[in-house]
Design a protein around this motif. Structure first.
Motif, PDB file in Angstrom:
ATOM      1  N   ASP A 149      10.079   5.584  13.329  1.00  0.00           N
ATOM      2  CA  ASP A 149      11.146   6.350  12.677  1.00  0.00           C
ATOM      3  C   ASP A 149      10.982   7.843  12.943  1.00  0.00           C
ATOM      4  OD1 ASP A 149       9.486   7.518  10.742  1.00  0.00           O
ATOM      5  OD2 ASP A 149       9.913   5.987   9.232  1.00  0.00           O
TER       6      ASP A 149
ATOM      7  N   GLU B 290      14.890   3.810   3.817  1.00  0.00           N
ATOM      8  CA  GLU B 290      15.327   2.433   3.539  1.00  0.00           C
ATOM      9  C   GLU B 290      16.722   2.140   4.094  1.00  0.00           C
ATOM     10  OE1 GLU B 290      13.490   0.011   1.943  1.00  0.00           O
ATOM     11  OE2 GLU B 290      15.132  -1.447   2.013  1.00  0.00           O
TER      12      GLU B 290
ATOM     13  N   THR C 285       1.945   3.275   6.747  1.00  0.00           N
ATOM     14  CA  THR C 285       1.857   3.594   5.312  1.00  0.00           C
ATOM     15  C   THR C 285       0.849   2.639   4.683  1.00  0.00           C
ATOM     16  OG1 THR C 285       3.635   2.056   4.692  1.00  0.00           O
ATOM     17  CG2 THR C 285       4.285   4.334   5.130  1.00  0.00           C
TER      18      THR C 285
HETATM   19  N1  LIG Z   1       7.914  -7.772   4.905  1.00  0.00           N
HETATM   20  C1  LIG Z   1       7.194  -7.694   3.801  1.00  0.00           C
HETATM   21  O1  LIG Z   1       6.399  -8.578   3.459  1.00  0.00           O
HETATM   22  C2  LIG Z   1       7.307  -6.470   2.957  1.00  0.00           C
HETATM   23  C3  LIG Z   1       6.324  -6.213   1.987  1.00  0.00           C
HETATM   24  C4  LIG Z   1       6.427  -5.068   1.219  1.00  0.00           C
HETATM   25  C5  LIG Z   1       7.476  -4.171   1.452  1.00  0.00           C
HETATM   26  N2  LIG Z   1       8.391  -4.456   2.417  1.00  0.00           N
HETATM   27  C6  LIG Z   1       9.461  -3.484   2.706  1.00  0.00           C
HETATM   28  O2  LIG Z   1       8.848  -2.293   3.173  1.00  0.00           O
HETATM   29  C7  LIG Z   1       9.692  -1.182   2.878  1.00  0.00           C
HETATM   30  C8  LIG Z   1       8.891  -0.079   2.235  1.00  0.00           C
HETATM   31  O3  LIG Z   1       7.881   0.321   3.137  1.00  0.00           O
HETATM   32  P1  LIG Z   1       7.253   1.793   3.071  1.00  0.00           P
HETATM   33  O4  LIG Z   1       6.909   2.117   1.688  1.00  0.00           O
HETATM   34  O5  LIG Z   1       6.232   1.836   4.131  1.00  0.00           O
HETATM   35  O6  LIG Z   1       8.515   2.696   3.397  1.00  0.00           O
HETATM   36  P2  LIG Z   1       9.015   3.434   4.734  1.00  0.00           P
HETATM   37  O7  LIG Z   1       8.833   2.585   5.909  1.00  0.00           O
HETATM   38  O8  LIG Z   1      10.376   3.923   4.429  1.00  0.00           O
HETATM   39  O9  LIG Z   1       8.025   4.671   4.831  1.00  0.00           O
HETATM   40  C9  LIG Z   1       8.039   5.619   3.806  1.00  0.00           C
HETATM   41  C10 LIG Z   1       8.182   7.044   4.368  1.00  0.00           C
HETATM   42  O10 LIG Z   1       6.928   7.436   4.915  1.00  0.00           O
HETATM   43  C11 LIG Z   1       7.093   7.955   6.229  1.00  0.00           C
HETATM   44  N3  LIG Z   1       5.849   7.678   6.932  1.00  0.00           N
HETATM   45  C12 LIG Z   1       5.399   6.491   7.357  1.00  0.00           C
HETATM   46  N4  LIG Z   1       4.141   6.587   7.821  1.00  0.00           N
HETATM   47  C13 LIG Z   1       3.800   7.889   7.712  1.00  0.00           C
HETATM   48  C14 LIG Z   1       2.623   8.613   7.985  1.00  0.00           C
HETATM   49  N5  LIG Z   1       1.511   8.013   8.410  1.00  0.00           N
HETATM   50  N6  LIG Z   1       2.619   9.945   7.744  1.00  0.00           N
HETATM   51  C15 LIG Z   1       3.727  10.559   7.240  1.00  0.00           C
HETATM   52  N7  LIG Z   1       4.865   9.923   6.926  1.00  0.00           N
HETATM   53  C16 LIG Z   1       4.892   8.598   7.151  1.00  0.00           C
HETATM   54  C17 LIG Z   1       8.327   7.268   6.737  1.00  0.00           C
HETATM   55  O11 LIG Z   1       8.937   7.985   7.778  1.00  0.00           O
HETATM   56  C18 LIG Z   1       9.189   7.184   5.487  1.00  0.00           C
HETATM   57  O12 LIG Z   1       9.879   8.399   5.318  1.00  0.00           O
HETATM   58  C19 LIG Z   1      10.799  -1.705   1.987  1.00  0.00           C
HETATM   59  O13 LIG Z   1      11.956  -1.896   2.730  1.00  0.00           O
HETATM   60  C20 LIG Z   1      10.253  -3.045   1.525  1.00  0.00           C
HETATM   61  O14 LIG Z   1      11.281  -3.944   1.196  1.00  0.00           O
HETATM   62  C21 LIG Z   1       8.322  -5.571   3.166  1.00  0.00           C
END
Ligand SMILES: NC(=O)c1ccc[n+]([C@@H]2O[C@H](COP(=O)([O-])OP(=O)(O)OC[C@H]3O[C@@H](n4cnc5c(N)ncnc54)[C@H](O)[C@@H]3O)[C@@H](O)[C@H]2O)c1
Ligand SMILES: O=C(O)C(=O)C[C@@H](O)[C@H](O)[C@H](O)COP(=O)(O)O
Ligand SMILES: [Zn+2]
Length: 351
Positions: free
Chosen positions: A45, A76, A133
């Motif tokens: 992203d 999201e 993350t």
């Molecule tokens: N498939 C599954 O089993 C499962 C499990 C849990 C959550 N999810 C899904 O995951 C999503 C949430 O994931 P998330 O919390 O990682 O959100 P995300 O992917 O939106 O990341 C959160 C933010 O952090 C930023 N980011 C990511 N890595 C970074 C880094 N190392 N340094 C700085 N910024 C960084 C991203 O650009 C984004 O703005 C939801 O859509 C949820 O439904 C899926």
């Protein structure tokens, strides 16, 4: 470097450690026999690509892969049908073949979207997960649930499609904001409440800041155990949805302004309160859960009414006709599936 094997229909390795990103190409090509020489499309992203795109791309190039990159907007709202379609068209334009690989470099959004694309492009190609993350490391990168959101709610279209391998370099957590790190704390403490009181206490006492790799590994091990028992979410795997029936409704009501991890934290608090009201767990247990979440830094106020949440909850994937499976704590470290009728759910929400 720690290594675990996830025992799904097709077992795959998860590597956890520090300093792994620069070696990711070599680690993956050593683990996967035919990867070197193939095309890989790194999907990331708009926040993560500038931070970690080059180091990852260089590493795959040095390991003998032809590398392409594809960037999606962060957040999201990228987990949608149009973006999925655009990604698939792009793969076709690049002439990506069935023997090539997608690489999800990012949080859960990138992982869920990339996994979905991999599962349907040419009826299925391989993909790798590089979670960036804490939430993606402990939860979304493992287990093979992929999804996009629909107007009607969260993750309402998706597939089960396991990655070929997962590489988790915990150094990348240093660039996460406190809020995004906290999202991962919610999904991590979920594992403690589900099955491991000691893990719950370690996280509560700041373990993720101090012994991060071990705690990440413990969460992944528990997820692997549950997923290996029920890969396709027909029974035990529903436990991983602790806090999610409430949480997904909060996310949807907020039009995804409330992040997944924060919504899950509020949902876990509500699950604790519900269990105490139903006499399933003690009041102390419910208080301990709420106090732990508050101590970790979550704000647990829910800005939506019972009616608003209830309407969205009716579309939860754990609903089976007139009943819905709630996941409730009996004690910290012991959660169970608790089916209620949708009428009972309405009463619970109003209480
Ligand atoms: N498939 C599954 O089993 C499962 C499990 C849990 C959550 N999810 C899904 O995951 C999503 C949430 O994931 P998330 O919390 O990682 O959100 P995300 O992917 O939106 O990341 C959160 C933010 O952090 C930023 N980011 C990511 N890595 C970074 C880094 N190392 N340094 C700085 N910024 C960084 C991203 O650009 C984004 O703005 C939801 O859509 C949820 O439904 C899926
Ligand atoms: O892997 C699972 O199973 C989970 O339920 C993990 C959850 O943390 C995750 O948010 C998952 O995407 C929710 O799935 P859903 O089936 O409720 O959409
Ligand atoms: Zn979740």
């Amino acid at each position: 470097m720690l290594k675990q094997i996830i025992q799904t229909g097709k077992p795959y390795p998860v590597y956890i450690g520090t300093g792994l990103l620069a070696r990711s190409g070599n680690i993956f090509t050593e683990a996967i026999e035919h990867l070197s020489g193939k095309s890989v499309v790194i999907i990331s992203d708009s926040n993560v690509m500038p931070l970690y795109g080059s180091i990852t791309a260089d590493s795959f190039r040095s390991a003998g892969c032809q590398v392409y990159t594809y960037e999606i907007p962060a957040g999201e709202t990228s987990k949608n049908w149009n973006l999925l379609g655009a990604l698939l068209e792009h793969l076709a334009n690049l002439q990506i073949t069935r023997s090539d690989y997608l690489v999800a470099l990012g949080g859960g959004v990138v992982g869920d979207l990339t996994g979905f694309a991999a599962s349907i492009y040419m009826r299925g190609i391989s993909f790798l997960q590089i979670p960036t993350t804490l939430l993606a490391a402990v939860d979304s990168s493992v287990g093979g649930k992929t999804a996009v959101d629909l107007q009607a709610g969260k993750n309402l279209a998706g597939t089960f499609w396991q990655p070929e391998a997962v590489l988790c370099d915990t150094d990348v957590f240093h660039t996460l904001s406190r809020e995004i790190f906290l999202d991962g704390v919610a999904e991590s403490i979920k594992y403690g409440i589900l099955r491991d009181r000691q893990l719950f206490l370690s996280i509560l006492n700041g373990g993720l800041e101090h012994t991060c790799n071990d705690i990440v590994a413990a969460c992944i091990a528990m997820k692997g155990e549950i997923v290996s028992e029920d890969e396709f979410d027909r029974g035990t795997r529903e436990l991983l949805n602790l806090g999610h029936t409430f949480g997904h409704a909060i996310e949807a009501c907020s039009h995804f302004a409330v992040t997944h991890g924060h919504a899950v934290a509020i949902g876990i608090h509500m699950a604790g309160q519900t269990a105490a009201k139903l006499g399933i767990c003690s009041k102390e247990c419910s208080h301990d859960i709420t106090n732990a979440l508050l101590k970790l830094g979550f704000s647990l106020d829910c800005p939506y009414s019972a009616e608003e949440l209830y309407e969205v909850m009716l579309r939860d994937k754990k609903r089976k006709g007139g009943t819905i499976d709630l996941i409730l704590p009996y004690a910290i470290g012991d959660c169970r599936i608790y089916p209620v009728t949708i009428e009972q759910l309405k009463e619970i929400m109003h209480a």
